[in-house]
Design an enzyme around this catalytic site. Structure first.
Site, PDB file in Angstrom:
ATOM      1  N   LYS A 174      -4.382  -5.924 -13.253  1.00 17.64           N
ATOM      2  CA  LYS A 174      -4.693  -4.553 -13.676  1.00 17.64           C
ATOM      3  C   LYS A 174      -5.378  -4.580 -15.052  1.00 17.64           C
ATOM      4  CE  LYS A 174      -0.758  -2.862 -11.000  1.00 17.64           C
ATOM      5  NZ  LYS A 174       0.479  -2.046 -10.986  1.00 17.64           N
ATOM      6  N   TYR A 200      -3.753   3.713  -3.920  1.00 14.78           N
ATOM      7  CA  TYR A 200      -2.435   4.265  -4.233  1.00 14.78           C
ATOM      8  C   TYR A 200      -2.119   5.520  -3.423  1.00 14.78           C
ATOM      9  CZ  TYR A 200      -1.505   0.981  -8.050  1.00 14.78           C
ATOM     10  OH  TYR A 200      -1.233  -0.155  -8.781  1.00 14.78           O
ATOM     11  N   PHE A 210       3.692  10.655 -11.197  1.00 15.45           N
ATOM     12  CA  PHE A 210       2.968   9.654 -11.992  1.00 15.45           C
ATOM     13  C   PHE A 210       1.586   9.315 -11.423  1.00 15.45           C
ATOM     14  CE2 PHE A 210       5.938   7.343  -9.168  1.00 15.45           C
ATOM     15  CZ  PHE A 210       5.070   6.513  -8.480  1.00 15.45           C
ATOM     16  N   THR A 213       9.053  -3.859 -10.217  1.00 11.32           N
ATOM     17  CA  THR A 213       8.032  -2.887 -10.641  1.00 11.32           C
ATOM     18  C   THR A 213       8.135  -2.551 -12.121  1.00 11.32           C
ATOM     19  OG1 THR A 213       8.035  -1.937  -8.423  1.00 11.32           O
ATOM     20  CG2 THR A 213       7.115  -0.573 -10.177  1.00 11.32           C
ATOM     21  N   ARG A 227       5.822 -10.152 -14.562  1.00 16.46           N
ATOM     22  CA  ARG A 227       6.184  -8.927 -15.284  1.00 16.46           C
ATOM     23  C   ARG A 227       7.338  -9.184 -16.244  1.00 16.46           C
ATOM     24  NH1 ARG A 227       5.731  -5.129  -9.899  1.00 16.46           N
ATOM     25  NH2 ARG A 227       3.486  -4.662 -10.009  1.00 16.46           N
ATOM     26  N   ASN A 265       2.156  -2.659 -15.806  1.00 15.88           N
ATOM     27  CA  ASN A 265       2.902  -3.792 -15.240  1.00 15.88           C
ATOM     28  C   ASN A 265       2.017  -4.938 -14.742  1.00 15.88           C
ATOM     29  OD1 ASN A 265       2.094  -2.744 -12.805  1.00 15.88           O
ATOM     30  ND2 ASN A 265       4.144  -2.136 -12.139  1.00 15.88           N
ATOM     31  N   HIS A 308      -0.825  -6.211  -9.486  1.00 10.53           N
ATOM     32  CA  HIS A 308      -0.417  -5.621  -8.203  1.00 10.53           C
ATOM     33  C   HIS A 308      -0.349  -6.711  -7.146  1.00 10.53           C
ATOM     34  CE1 HIS A 308      -0.420  -3.286  -4.525  1.00 10.53           C
ATOM     35  NE2 HIS A 308      -1.370  -4.100  -4.114  1.00 10.53           N
ATOM     36  N   GLU A 362      -5.094  -3.524   2.377  1.00 13.78           N
ATOM     37  CA  GLU A 362      -5.646  -3.657   1.028  1.00 13.78           C
ATOM     38  C   GLU A 362      -6.784  -4.682   0.971  1.00 13.78           C
ATOM     39  OE1 GLU A 362      -1.594  -2.164  -1.258  1.00 13.78           O
ATOM     40  OE2 GLU A 362      -2.075  -4.305  -1.294  1.00 13.78           O
TER      41      GLU A 362
END
Ligand code: ABT
Ligand code: MG
Length: 148
Positions: A9, A49, A57, A91, A102, A112, A115, A126
């Site tokens: 990310k 997502y 969120f 998570t 993480r 975090n 993914h 995905e």
């Protein structure tokens, strides 16, 4: 052979963790078959997502994932979907075990780092969402007989 989708990310990229993260999966014995850096469009973020679209969120999540470059990857190998999730950790990085990515590198659930697909169907969805077939490069690492 099983495949999963992983994405470093924007926080992971900004913090200089790309090399470290790739190294972890290489050293585990997995094979990198797809790799690209991109700025994620809002459309791709909302599709990726989609399961969270009604969560409070969600807008922040889309803003975050589109806020800077992302490194998208497809990794291959035995049990890679579940093993990558374990290597990534919980998570919320505060709940992630030491030794996980993480657990080692994060403190905030909205930052975090990486993914990973959470199941076989998600991985397939995905991979198809982020990569075109011709962007994936199947190959046999010559060390295979020492991993398996
Ligand atoms: P991803 O790998 O990003 O999908 O995370 P993971 O599967 O571990 O966790 P989920 B539940 O899919 O979270 C998706 C992103 O939403 C963020 N999030 C989640 C919050 O910001 N607040 C929350 O309360 C929850 C449950 C964390 C995940 N990504 N980021 N960044
Ligand atoms: Mg998830």
């Amino acid at each position: 052979m099983e495949r999963t989708f992983l994405a470093i990310k924007p926080d992971g990229v900004q913090r200089g963790l790309v090399g470290t993260i790739i190294q972890r999966f290489e050293q585990k014995g997995y094979t990198l078959v797809g790799l690209k850096m991109l700025r994620v469009s809002r459309e791709l973020a909302e599709q990726h997502y989609g399961e969270h679209k009604d969560k409070p969120f969600f807008p922040g999540l889309v803003n975050f994932i589109t806020s800077g470059p992302v490194v998208a990857m497809v990794w291959e190998g035995r049990g890679v979907i579940a093993a990558a999730r374990k290597m990534i950790g919980a998570t919320n990085p505060l709940n992630a075990e030491p030794g996980t990515l993480r657990g080692e590198f994060g403190v905030d659930v909205g930052r975090n780092i990486i993914h990973g697909s959470d199941a076989a169907e998600t991985a397939e969805r995905e991979i198809n969402l982020w990569f075109q077939t011709q962007e994936l490069v199947p190959w046999e690492p010559s060390l295979t007989s020492w991993v398996y």
